[in-house]
Scaffold this active site. Structure first.
Site, PDB file in Angstrom:
ATOM      1  N   PHE A  88       3.650  -4.253   3.785  1.00  0.00           N
ATOM      2  CA  PHE A  88       3.164  -5.477   4.416  1.00  0.00           C
ATOM      3  C   PHE A  88       3.402  -5.436   5.931  1.00  0.00           C
ATOM      4  CE2 PHE A  88       4.285  -6.529   0.062  1.00  0.00           C
ATOM      5  CZ  PHE A  88       3.144  -7.195  -0.372  1.00  0.00           C
ATOM      6  N   CYS A 120      -2.340   1.851   5.234  1.00  0.00           N
ATOM      7  CA  CYS A 120      -3.082   0.963   6.137  1.00  0.00           C
ATOM      8  C   CYS A 120      -2.162  -0.031   6.833  1.00  0.00           C
ATOM      9  CB  CYS A 120      -4.166   0.224   5.373  1.00  0.00           C
ATOM     10  SG  CYS A 120      -3.557  -0.851   4.035  1.00  0.00           S
ATOM     11  N   GLN A 173      -6.297   7.187   8.060  1.00  0.00           N
ATOM     12  CA  GLN A 173      -5.112   7.214   7.195  1.00  0.00           C
ATOM     13  C   GLN A 173      -5.235   8.199   6.050  1.00  0.00           C
ATOM     14  OE1 GLN A 173      -5.978   2.988   5.879  1.00  0.00           O
ATOM     15  NE2 GLN A 173      -5.151   3.783   3.947  1.00  0.00           N
ATOM     16  N   TYR A 232       3.945 -15.173  10.835  1.00  0.00           N
ATOM     17  CA  TYR A 232       2.597 -15.407  10.345  1.00  0.00           C
ATOM     18  C   TYR A 232       1.931 -16.364  11.331  1.00  0.00           C
ATOM     19  CZ  TYR A 232       3.787 -13.359   5.813  1.00  0.00           C
ATOM     20  OH  TYR A 232       4.161 -12.500   4.823  1.00  0.00           O
ATOM     21  N   TYR A 269       3.880  -7.803   7.962  1.00  0.00           N
ATOM     22  CA  TYR A 269       4.947  -8.728   8.361  1.00  0.00           C
ATOM     23  C   TYR A 269       6.295  -8.018   8.371  1.00  0.00           C
ATOM     24  CZ  TYR A 269       7.952 -12.875   8.343  1.00  0.00           C
ATOM     25  OH  TYR A 269       8.906 -13.817   8.656  1.00  0.00           O
ATOM     26  N   HIS A 312      -5.761  -4.493   1.773  1.00  0.00           N
ATOM     27  CA  HIS A 312      -5.996  -3.638   2.934  1.00  0.00           C
ATOM     28  C   HIS A 312      -5.604  -4.383   4.196  1.00  0.00           C
ATOM     29  CE1 HIS A 312      -7.534  -0.229   5.049  1.00  0.00           C
ATOM     30  NE2 HIS A 312      -8.612  -0.824   5.534  1.00  0.00           N
TER      31      HIS A 312
END
Length: 254
Positions: free
Chosen positions: A93, A49, A43, A140, A95, A198
């Site tokens: 994020f 990330c 990256q 999740y 998600y 991370h």
């Protein structure tokens, strides 16, 4: 002063039973001699990330679902430049990217927006040759934020494939070379959200033959010269650096 941090969700008898039926060791890089994990990437200095972890999960799960006949490499740069669900090189994020962005807008192949490693106006090729890949049923692990634990992660990993996990990187991790990593002295004051900075890809689990210490096998995005050819092992079952706190899973659509 007292210190407190969130813990993984309790393991029920049913979860424990299902987890105990799984192999003692498992790794998607070697399932009966077949590797389903896409190559390690770098990256660079961009805080992307979350995009690399998200793309890597879709890449691996696509390979698993197609028995490696589809080995697409997806574009983190498209996320960095074009997604309103993240902050480009300032973070994001899994998600919202592996999940919501993939479901709402789709993910584009790397060739349609090669990685630059810095913020830029959206430059993704929108031609018909750049077919987007979509995902669904993102969640999740455990079904909700705070519902994750080691047993559920093992079950999800073996059943459906690698998943994105987040954890807190401390200075000693930067110098990791090999072995089973664990950070000493981890503590933080009360916070209802896990302390993580991370995102990486969980690909397997096992235990050290000499010490018996349990570990997760994880794909990083810092290039192949870092760690164990771009991968690392981290202590399992102790929520090491919050790695068992907010695992994210999704299902590619075909």
């Amino acid at each position: 002063m007292s210190f407190w941090r969130p813990k993984p969700a309790p393991v029920t008898m049913e979860m424990e039973k299902l987890a105990n039926e799984l192999p003692l060791e498992f790794d998607w890089r070697n399932v009966q001699g077949v590797n389903y994990v896409s190559p390690v990437r770098n990256q660079g200095s961009c805080g992307s990330c979350y995009a690399f972890s998200s793309m890597a999960m879709h890449e691996a799960r696509i390979r698993i679902m197609t028995n490696n006949s589809d080995q697409v490499i997806l574009s983190p740069q498209d996320v960095v430049e074009c997604s309103s669900y993240a902050q480009g090189c300032e973070g994001g994020f899994p998600y919202l990217i592996a999940g919501k962005y993939a479901e709402d807008f789709g993910l584009t192949p790397e060739t349609c927006n090669p990685y630059k490693g810095f913020d830029h106006d959206c430059s993704t090729n929108r031609s018909q040759s750049c077919v987007r890949r979509y995902g669904t049923h993102y969640q999740y692990v455990g079904g909700f934020y705070g519902g994750c634990n080691e047993a559920l992660m093992k079950i999800e990993l073996v059943k459906n494939g690698p998943m994105s996990v987040s954890f807190e990187v401390y200075s000693d991790f930067q110098h990791y070379q090999s072995g089973v990593y664990h950070h000493t002295g981890l503590q933080s004051s009360f916070n209802p959200f896990e302390l993580t900075n991370h995102a990486v890809l969980l690909v397997g689990y096992g235990y050290d033959k000499d010490s018996g210490e349990k570990f997760w096998s994880v794909k990083n995005s810092w290039g192949t010269k870092w760690g164990e050819e771009g991968f690392f092992r981290i202590r399992r079952g102790t929520d090491e650096c919050a790695i068992e706190s907010i695992a994210v899973a999704t299902s590619p659509i075909f």
